[in-house]
Design a protein around this motif. Sequence first.
Motif, mmCIF file in Angstrom:
data_model
loop_
_atom_site.group_PDB
_atom_site.id
_atom_site.type_symbol
_atom_site.label_atom_id
_atom_site.label_comp_id
_atom_site.label_asym_id
_atom_site.label_seq_id
_atom_site.Cartn_x
_atom_site.Cartn_y
_atom_site.Cartn_z
ATOM 1 N N SER A 127 -2.212 3.209 -1.817
ATOM 2 C CA SER A 127 -3.491 2.874 -1.499
ATOM 3 C C SER A 127 -3.513 3.103 0.008
ATOM 4 N N ARG A 128 -2.746 3.570 0.832
ATOM 5 C CA ARG A 128 -2.880 3.487 2.211
ATOM 6 C C ARG A 128 -3.685 4.625 2.586
ATOM 7 N N THR A 129 -3.580 5.843 2.252
ATOM 8 C CA THR A 129 -4.251 7.049 2.381
ATOM 9 C C THR A 129 -5.251 7.470 1.370
ATOM 10 N N ILE A 151 -0.950 -9.403 -0.172
ATOM 11 C CA ILE A 151 -1.362 -8.174 0.171
ATOM 12 C C ILE A 151 -0.508 -7.616 1.309
ATOM 13 N N LYS A 152 0.443 -6.782 1.149
ATOM 14 C CA LYS A 152 1.372 -6.138 2.083
ATOM 15 C C LYS A 152 0.632 -4.861 2.636
ATOM 16 N N TYR A 153 0.355 -4.894 3.879
ATOM 17 C CA TYR A 153 0.113 -3.584 4.388
ATOM 18 C C TYR A 153 1.023 -3.113 5.619
ATOM 19 N N CYS A 154 0.980 -2.233 6.471
ATOM 20 C CA CYS A 154 2.115 -1.963 7.400
ATOM 21 C C CYS A 154 1.838 -2.636 8.448
ATOM 22 N N SER A 155 3.151 -2.938 9.037
ATOM 23 C CA SER A 155 3.319 -3.905 10.191
ATOM 24 C C SER A 155 2.557 -3.150 11.552
ATOM 25 N N THR A 156 2.351 -1.870 11.277
ATOM 26 C CA THR A 156 1.660 -1.279 12.463
ATOM 27 C C THR A 156 0.107 -1.008 12.102
ATOM 28 N N LYS A 158 13.445 3.948 3.220
ATOM 29 C CA LYS A 158 13.125 3.241 4.585
ATOM 30 C C LYS A 158 11.742 3.834 4.961
ATOM 31 N N SER A 159 11.111 2.860 5.586
ATOM 32 C CA SER A 159 9.763 3.094 6.017
ATOM 33 C C SER A 159 10.140 3.678 7.520
ATOM 34 N N GLY A 160 9.266 4.658 8.129
ATOM 35 C CA GLY A 160 9.573 5.803 9.189
ATOM 36 C C GLY A 160 10.269 4.913 10.138
ATOM 37 N N ASN A 161 9.738 3.727 10.850
ATOM 38 C CA ASN A 161 10.363 3.299 12.006
ATOM 39 C C ASN A 161 11.279 2.311 12.055
ATOM 40 N N PHE A 162 11.939 1.960 10.632
ATOM 41 C CA PHE A 162 12.941 0.937 10.258
ATOM 42 C C PHE A 162 14.157 1.519 10.783
ATOM 43 N N GLY A 163 15.132 0.663 10.882
ATOM 44 C CA GLY A 163 16.380 0.869 10.539
ATOM 45 C C GLY A 163 17.313 1.131 12.099
ATOM 46 N N GLY A 206 10.253 -5.665 15.846
ATOM 47 C CA GLY A 206 9.504 -5.445 17.104
ATOM 48 C C GLY A 206 7.934 -5.287 16.938
ATOM 49 N N ARG A 207 7.652 -5.869 15.718
ATOM 50 C CA ARG A 207 5.955 -5.755 15.617
ATOM 51 C C ARG A 207 5.485 -7.394 15.731
ATOM 52 N N THR A 208 4.615 -7.378 16.766
ATOM 53 C CA THR A 208 4.153 -8.804 17.079
ATOM 54 C C THR A 208 2.852 -8.844 17.462
ATOM 55 N N ASP A 218 0.845 -1.235 0.224
ATOM 56 C CA ASP A 218 0.014 -0.120 0.049
ATOM 57 C C ASP A 218 0.783 1.453 0.052
ATOM 58 N N ASP A 219 2.285 1.296 -0.012
ATOM 59 C CA ASP A 219 2.837 2.214 -0.267
ATOM 60 C C ASP A 219 4.298 1.811 -0.664
ATOM 61 N N PHE A 220 5.165 2.659 -1.215
ATOM 62 C CA PHE A 220 6.275 2.408 -1.702
ATOM 63 C C PHE A 220 7.540 1.763 -0.749
ATOM 64 N N THR A 221 7.721 2.237 0.503
ATOM 65 C CA THR A 221 8.606 1.742 1.418
ATOM 66 C C THR A 221 8.119 0.179 1.626
ATOM 67 N N GLY A 222 6.576 0.331 2.108
ATOM 68 C CA GLY A 222 5.965 -1.036 2.398
ATOM 69 C C GLY A 222 6.424 -2.103 1.185
ATOM 70 N N ALA A 223 6.493 -1.769 -0.050
ATOM 71 C CA ALA A 223 6.691 -2.476 -1.112
ATOM 72 C C ALA A 223 8.350 -3.055 -1.098
ATOM 73 N N SER A 224 9.128 -1.910 -0.723
ATOM 74 C CA SER A 224 10.524 -2.365 -0.757
ATOM 75 C C SER A 224 10.699 -3.137 0.311
ATOM 76 N N ASP A 225 10.307 -3.232 1.613
ATOM 77 C CA ASP A 225 10.073 -3.730 2.676
ATOM 78 C C ASP A 225 9.937 -5.313 2.286
ATOM 79 N N ALA A 226 8.773 -5.468 1.512
ATOM 80 C CA ALA A 226 8.322 -6.952 1.362
ATOM 81 C C ALA A 226 9.409 -7.443 0.374
HETATM 82 O O1 LIG Z 1 5.406 -3.122 7.429
HETATM 83 C C1 LIG Z 1 5.928 -2.126 7.774
HETATM 84 O O2 LIG Z 1 6.251 -1.783 8.790
HETATM 85 C C2 LIG Z 1 6.624 -1.347 6.408
HETATM 86 O O3 LIG Z 1 6.834 -1.985 5.408
HETATM 87 C C3 LIG Z 1 5.471 0.012 6.263
HETATM 88 O O4 LIG Z 1 4.522 -0.433 5.127
HETATM 89 C C4 LIG Z 1 5.510 1.027 6.698
HETATM 90 O O5 LIG Z 1 5.254 1.982 5.758
#
Ligand SMILES: O=C(O)[C@@H](O)C(=O)CO
Length: 422
Positions: free
Chosen positions: A55-57, A84-89, A398-403, A124-126, A12-20
């Motif tokens: 598509s997130r917002t 379908i990848k959405y954000c881990s938050t 980078k997605s906001g909270n990563f790294g 850290g997302r559980t 649903d967004d670019f960094t989410g896609a690069s994460d996947a």
């Molecule tokens: O899943 C996540 O946390 C990230 O890939 C993301 O989607 C944040 O934009």
Amino acid sequence: MEGKIRVGCIADDFTGASDAASFLRRQGMKTVLFNGLPEEKLPENCDAIVVALKSRTAPVKEAVNDSIQALKWMKAQGAVQLYIKYCSTFDSTKEGNIGPILDAALETFDIPYTLVCPSLPVNGRTVKEGSLFVNGIPLHESHMKNHPLTPMWASDITVLMKEQSKYPCMKLSIQELREGKEAVLAKVEKFAAEHPRFYIVPDYYEDAHAELILGIFGDLSLMTGGSGLLGAEAFRKKAAGEAKEEMTVPAEKSLLLAGSCSKATLEQIDTYQKAGGFSVHVDPLRLLNGEVTVDSLWEEGKGASKVLYYSSDKADNVKKVQEAGREKVAELLEQTMSMLAQRAVKDGYTQVIVAGGETSGAVTQGLGYQSYLIGESVAPGVPVMTPAGNRALRLVLKSGNFGQPDFFERAVKMTTEGKRGE
Ligand SMILES: O=C(O)[C@@H](O)C(=O)CO
Ligand SMILES: Nc1ncnc2c1ncn2[C@@H]1O[C@H](COP(=O)(O)OP(=O)(O)OP(=O)(O)O)[C@@H](O)[C@H]1O
């Protein structure tokens, strides 16, 4: 397994896609990321495709249409499994867009159920007892309660989904998953007898739990979640080869852009500055009243071989600035970052490193490349990418909270000297 493409994923967004994409690449799959629905032909021998949407917002209807169109396109390319990848938050509002997109996918492909699995333990997302935690803190008590676009109001996934989806959720605890495939599927069948469509929310709070989940549900034709399942060992069996692209280039100039106001990004900026890194503050109020412009900002940073532009700020300050109009401020800042990136690429910068999902979306849209080959990761979920249209350029989004705290330094090093970041 039949079909050439092992996994077709929308994000649903670019960094989410690069994460996947980074996790699929780490599983040994040659992975190509498309920015929006592809107009180009698929590259040869590609094992996984990821389509980055915005598509997130976006308005719900648009988000649903774009998602379904992309999923249908992937199926038509022979994708064996859709994801379908959405954000881990679980970034969404009470209107959507996670619920409406998942509902539409179940209906379009006539599927009775799929997983809702945002977990990504490595970051850290559980999920425990059906509730989502960020570094041990319930989602709605974490920094996500103050997110500028999708402030999170609950942690229980069934509660989050109830607002935005037509269909119910069924939780599965680790004890239940441990009862084995037969017992779990019997429970699922029982639930299915009363609910023609529904979601399964499995607990997943340790890496090993992915094996339990995938052992039972790994062959579903559609899965949904964060990238935790994609990175799991049990997903590796789907890999077709060993992708090994080298993603380093001779050091040139690096542009760093931070639009994320997340805790991790604020710490990364601080670490970069404390280490003596050159930075330019992009002040939204000064931009709004015309005191600074893209031109003046560009002039301020232009001479440096490495410069960080950042608008990132603490939640209280962000709230104050948003009194001028949340969307208006976001749009102005995103466009400013995007224009700085375009100037830098024109000026021969070879590294563009961006923090923040929406910010990255605006940057990639501005740069206009349609597809990217995925390389090694600087941090879990953050790969080095090379645009098909500009082989000399390296992008790290980078997605906001990563790294890690020294993420910016690592990303520059890795794209210029070829050091692994993880
Ligand atoms: O899943 C996540 O946390 C990230 O890939 C993301 O989607 C944040 O934009
Ligand atoms: N000082 C600021 N005041 C108000 N809004 C800001 C400020 N700085 C950045 N923003 C806006 O806040 C939003 C941050 O979203 P972005 O998606 O880039 O980061 P994020 O939400 O931390 O990342 P992710 O979506 O990957 O978790 C952007 O629209 C950005 O332009």
